[in-house]
Design a protein around this motif. Structure first.
Motif, PDB file in Angstrom:
ATOM      1  N   MET A   1       0.842  -1.187   0.000  1.00  0.00           N
ATOM      2  CA  MET A   1       0.000   0.000   0.000  1.00  0.00           C
ATOM      3  C   MET A   1       0.883   1.246   0.000  1.00  0.00           C
ATOM      4  SD  MET A   1      -3.087   0.970   2.612  1.00  0.00           S
ATOM      5  CE  MET A   1      -3.979  -0.510   2.134  1.00  0.00           C
ATOM      6  N   ASP A   2       0.483   2.281  -0.757  1.00  0.00           N
ATOM      7  CA  ASP A   2       1.235   3.521  -0.843  1.00  0.00           C
ATOM      8  C   ASP A   2       1.391   4.134   0.546  1.00  0.00           C
ATOM      9  OD1 ASP A   2       1.997   6.253  -1.294  1.00  0.00           O
ATOM     10  OD2 ASP A   2       1.341   6.013  -3.368  1.00  0.00           O
ATOM     11  N   ARG A   3       2.605   4.560   0.876  1.00  0.00           N
ATOM     12  CA  ARG A   3       2.847   5.094   2.208  1.00  0.00           C
ATOM     13  C   ARG A   3       2.099   6.399   2.459  1.00  0.00           C
ATOM     14  NH1 ARG A   3       9.051   7.470   2.247  1.00  0.00           N
ATOM     15  NH2 ARG A   3       8.883   8.808   0.416  1.00  0.00           N
ATOM     16  N   ARG A   4       1.634   7.048   1.397  1.00  0.00           N
ATOM     17  CA  ARG A   4       0.838   8.261   1.586  1.00  0.00           C
ATOM     18  C   ARG A   4      -0.480   7.964   2.279  1.00  0.00           C
ATOM     19  NH1 ARG A   4       1.270  10.570  -4.477  1.00  0.00           N
ATOM     20  NH2 ARG A   4       0.996   8.322  -4.819  1.00  0.00           N
ATOM     21  N   PHE A   5      -0.974   6.728   2.140  1.00  0.00           N
ATOM     22  CA  PHE A   5      -2.186   6.327   2.849  1.00  0.00           C
ATOM     23  C   PHE A   5      -1.964   6.378   4.358  1.00  0.00           C
ATOM     24  CE2 PHE A   5      -4.443   2.950   5.109  1.00  0.00           C
ATOM     25  CZ  PHE A   5      -5.759   3.296   4.854  1.00  0.00           C
ATOM     26  N   PHE A   6      -0.808   5.930   4.812  1.00  0.00           N
ATOM     27  CA  PHE A   6      -0.517   5.922   6.246  1.00  0.00           C
ATOM     28  C   PHE A   6      -0.317   7.348   6.770  1.00  0.00           C
ATOM     29  CE2 PHE A   6       1.262   1.889   4.519  1.00  0.00           C
ATOM     30  CZ  PHE A   6       0.288   1.050   5.057  1.00  0.00           C
ATOM     31  N   LEU A   7       0.269   8.202   5.935  1.00  0.00           N
ATOM     32  CA  LEU A   7       0.406   9.608   6.316  1.00  0.00           C
ATOM     33  C   LEU A   7      -0.980  10.246   6.448  1.00  0.00           C
ATOM     34  CD1 LEU A   7       2.782  11.696   6.718  1.00  0.00           C
ATOM     35  CD2 LEU A   7       2.235  12.495   4.412  1.00  0.00           C
ATOM     36  N   ALA A   8      -1.871   9.948   5.506  1.00  0.00           N
ATOM     37  CA  ALA A   8      -3.227  10.484   5.559  1.00  0.00           C
ATOM     38  C   ALA A   8      -3.998   9.942   6.756  1.00  0.00           C
ATOM     39  CB  ALA A   8      -3.967  10.154   4.263  1.00  0.00           C
ATOM     40  N   THR A   9      -3.776   8.660   7.090  1.00  0.00           N
ATOM     41  CA  THR A   9      -4.427   8.073   8.264  1.00  0.00           C
ATOM     42  C   THR A   9      -4.041   8.832   9.531  1.00  0.00           C
ATOM     43  OG1 THR A   9      -4.538   5.860   7.288  1.00  0.00           O
ATOM     44  CG2 THR A   9      -4.610   5.997   9.687  1.00  0.00           C
ATOM     45  N   GLY A  10      -2.757   9.106   9.671  1.00  0.00           N
ATOM     46  CA  GLY A  10      -2.292   9.854  10.832  1.00  0.00           C
ATOM     47  C   GLY A  10      -2.866  11.254  10.880  1.00  0.00           C
ATOM     48  N   LEU A  11      -2.952  11.910   9.734  1.00  0.00           N
ATOM     49  CA  LEU A  11      -3.494  13.264   9.678  1.00  0.00           C
ATOM     50  C   LEU A  11      -4.967  13.293  10.061  1.00  0.00           C
ATOM     51  CD1 LEU A  11      -3.424  16.263   8.954  1.00  0.00           C
ATOM     52  CD2 LEU A  11      -3.755  15.626   6.550  1.00  0.00           C
ATOM     53  N   VAL A  12      -5.766  12.378   9.508  1.00  0.00           N
ATOM     54  CA  VAL A  12      -7.204  12.343   9.822  1.00  0.00           C
ATOM     55  C   VAL A  12      -7.428  12.031  11.300  1.00  0.00           C
ATOM     56  CG1 VAL A  12      -9.392  11.180   9.346  1.00  0.00           C
ATOM     57  CG2 VAL A  12      -7.841  11.726   7.467  1.00  0.00           C
ATOM     58  N   ALA A  13      -6.628  11.099  11.831  1.00  0.00           N
ATOM     59  CA  ALA A  13      -6.755  10.779  13.253  1.00  0.00           C
ATOM     60  C   ALA A  13      -6.444  11.996  14.110  1.00  0.00           C
ATOM     61  CB  ALA A  13      -5.819   9.626  13.615  1.00  0.00           C
ATOM     62  N   MET A  14      -5.436  12.772  13.723  1.00  0.00           N
ATOM     63  CA  MET A  14      -5.074  13.958  14.489  1.00  0.00           C
ATOM     64  C   MET A  14      -6.164  15.028  14.421  1.00  0.00           C
ATOM     65  SD  MET A  14      -2.353  13.802  16.250  1.00  0.00           S
ATOM     66  CE  MET A  14      -0.627  13.376  16.391  1.00  0.00           C
ATOM     67  N   LEU A  15      -6.877  15.111  13.319  1.00  0.00           N
ATOM     68  CA  LEU A  15      -7.981  16.066  13.219  1.00  0.00           C
ATOM     69  C   LEU A  15      -9.014  15.800  14.316  1.00  0.00           C
ATOM     70  CD1 LEU A  15      -8.514  16.197   9.345  1.00  0.00           C
ATOM     71  CD2 LEU A  15      -7.661  18.052  10.785  1.00  0.00           C
ATOM     72  N   PHE A  16      -9.323  14.534  14.545  1.00  0.00           N
ATOM     73  CA  PHE A  16     -10.254  14.183  15.619  1.00  0.00           C
ATOM     74  C   PHE A  16      -9.596  14.326  16.988  1.00  0.00           C
ATOM     75  CE2 PHE A  16     -12.486  12.083  12.106  1.00  0.00           C
ATOM     76  CZ  PHE A  16     -13.800  12.434  12.391  1.00  0.00           C
ATOM     77  N   ASN A  17      -8.342  13.885  17.092  1.00  0.00           N
ATOM     78  CA  ASN A  17      -7.624  13.950  18.365  1.00  0.00           C
ATOM     79  C   ASN A  17      -7.605  15.357  18.952  1.00  0.00           C
ATOM     80  OD1 ASN A  17      -6.898  11.340  18.926  1.00  0.00           O
ATOM     81  ND2 ASN A  17      -4.712  11.694  18.820  1.00  0.00           N
ATOM     82  N   SER A  18      -7.582  16.332  18.062  1.00  0.00           N
ATOM     83  CA  SER A  18      -7.485  17.721  18.476  1.00  0.00           C
ATOM     84  C   SER A  18      -8.599  18.140  19.423  1.00  0.00           C
ATOM     85  CB  SER A  18      -7.510  18.610  17.225  1.00  0.00           C
ATOM     86  OG  SER A  18      -7.422  19.975  17.558  1.00  0.00           O
TER      87      SER A  18
END
Length: 326
Positions: A1-18
């Motif tokens: 799987m493209d590593r950009r998917f994992f970067l996006a996963t972390g970003l979306v999770a942080m949006l909620f984490n905030s």
């Protein structure tokens, strides 16, 4: 799987984490009103968040190092979501402490894993990658806070955000770390004096941001309602946007120089907050913005300092996943 998917996963999770940190200022007056409680008793909830979120970053980080981020990340999503959902239903402040703490555990687990998805997959651009992911930790609050304030009720907004955050579950079920990356064992890292010097410096550098995150409601007593509403939005935006910018600069200029810029900016921001507080003027807003911009860059600025200090010794491929700071 493209590593950009994992970067996006972390970003979306942080949006909620905030929400647990940067939306506290929006929730705060609603919680005081909803529970008919004193401001100091409501602030206990933020203290519990800091304690349990940071503590479970260690446990979650270690488990994900041993078995990967999939299972522990999915459990973190469920804990995070049900913490918000149950908090929206609590009839009393003591029960709110319990449910908010439950969600804080999940927030801590997701925070550590999200950053490590960036760090482990982007070894050549860790400053920028970790800055992009942690940017979500500020921007999420900026997106959620107007909705929270317009709802005039913490129960509605917490329930809606808690349900919406369940979309993270399939993302973490697909997440994984690269198989060819390893780091120093915790017992080896904890024996290093240099690690503890960096760690203490990191904690102290995080204090201005955490104090502002938890106390903007108190500072808001010296702002009118429009200024306060603006501050609850631009503060998390400032914190979020500054992270990838300084992360990129530290990739190019070096970690130590980046830390110098960060420290100078935080000190200037604190000074302006004090001047604005004493003079009851708009320097307070300027200082809050600067603390947000520079305080939010603590992680992308310093997360490689361990490697810098170890450069003359055996250099681990990645720093340990566990962290107690944000």
């Amino acid at each position: 799987m493209d590593r950009r998917f994992f970067l996006a996963t972390g970003l979306v999770a942080m949006l909620f984490n905030s929400v647990y940190q940067y939306s506290w200022n929006a929730f705060f007056p609603l919680l005081v009103k909803g529970f008919h409680a004193s401001p100091s008793s409501v602030e206990v909830g933020f203290t519990l968040f800091v304690i349990f979120s940071t503590s479970f970053q260690v446990l979650g980080g270690r488990i994900s190092d041993l078995g990967g981020p999939r299972v522990i990340g999915s459990l973190g999503v469920l804990t995070f979501s049900f913490g918000l959902i149950l908090s929206s239903l609590t009839p009393s402040l003591p029960l709110f402490y319990a449910t908010w703490t439950l969600g804080s555990v999940g927030e801590g687990v997701l925070y550590g894993i999200s950053l490590n998805l960036a760090i482990k997959w982007y070894a050549e651009r860790r400053g920028l990658a970790s800055g992009l992911v942690s940017m979500g930790f500020g921007l999420g609050g900026a997106l959620a806070n107007p909705f929270i304030e317009l709802s005039h009720n913490f129960r509605i907004s917490m329930l809606a955000i808690g349900i919406a955050s369940l979309i993270l579950l399939p993302l973490f079920l697909l997440s994984r770390y690269p198989s060819d990356v390893s780091g120093s064992p915790p017992e080896e890292t904890l024996r290093e004096t240099r690690f503890w010097l960096i760690y203490v410096s990191f904690v102290l550098a995080s204090l201005p941001l955490l104090v502002t995150s938890s106390s903007l409601g108190e500072l808001g007593q010296y702002l009118n309602s429009v200024e306060y509403a603006i501050a609850t939005v631009y503060f998390p935006i400032a914190s979020g946007v500054g992270r990838p910018i300084l992360g990129y600069l530290t990739d190019r200029l070096g970690r130590l120089r980046g830390i110098d810029y960060m420290t100078a900016g935080i000190l200037l921001g604190i000074s302006l907050v004090v001047i604005g507080f004493l003079g009851r003027n708009l320097f307070l807003l300027v200082g809050v913005a600067l603390v947000g911009i520079m305080g939010g860059t603590t992680y992308p600025s310093t997360q490689h300092l361990w490697e810098t200090c170890m450069a003359l010794d055996t250099l681990p491929q990645t720093p340990p996943s566990s962290t107690l700071v944000r």
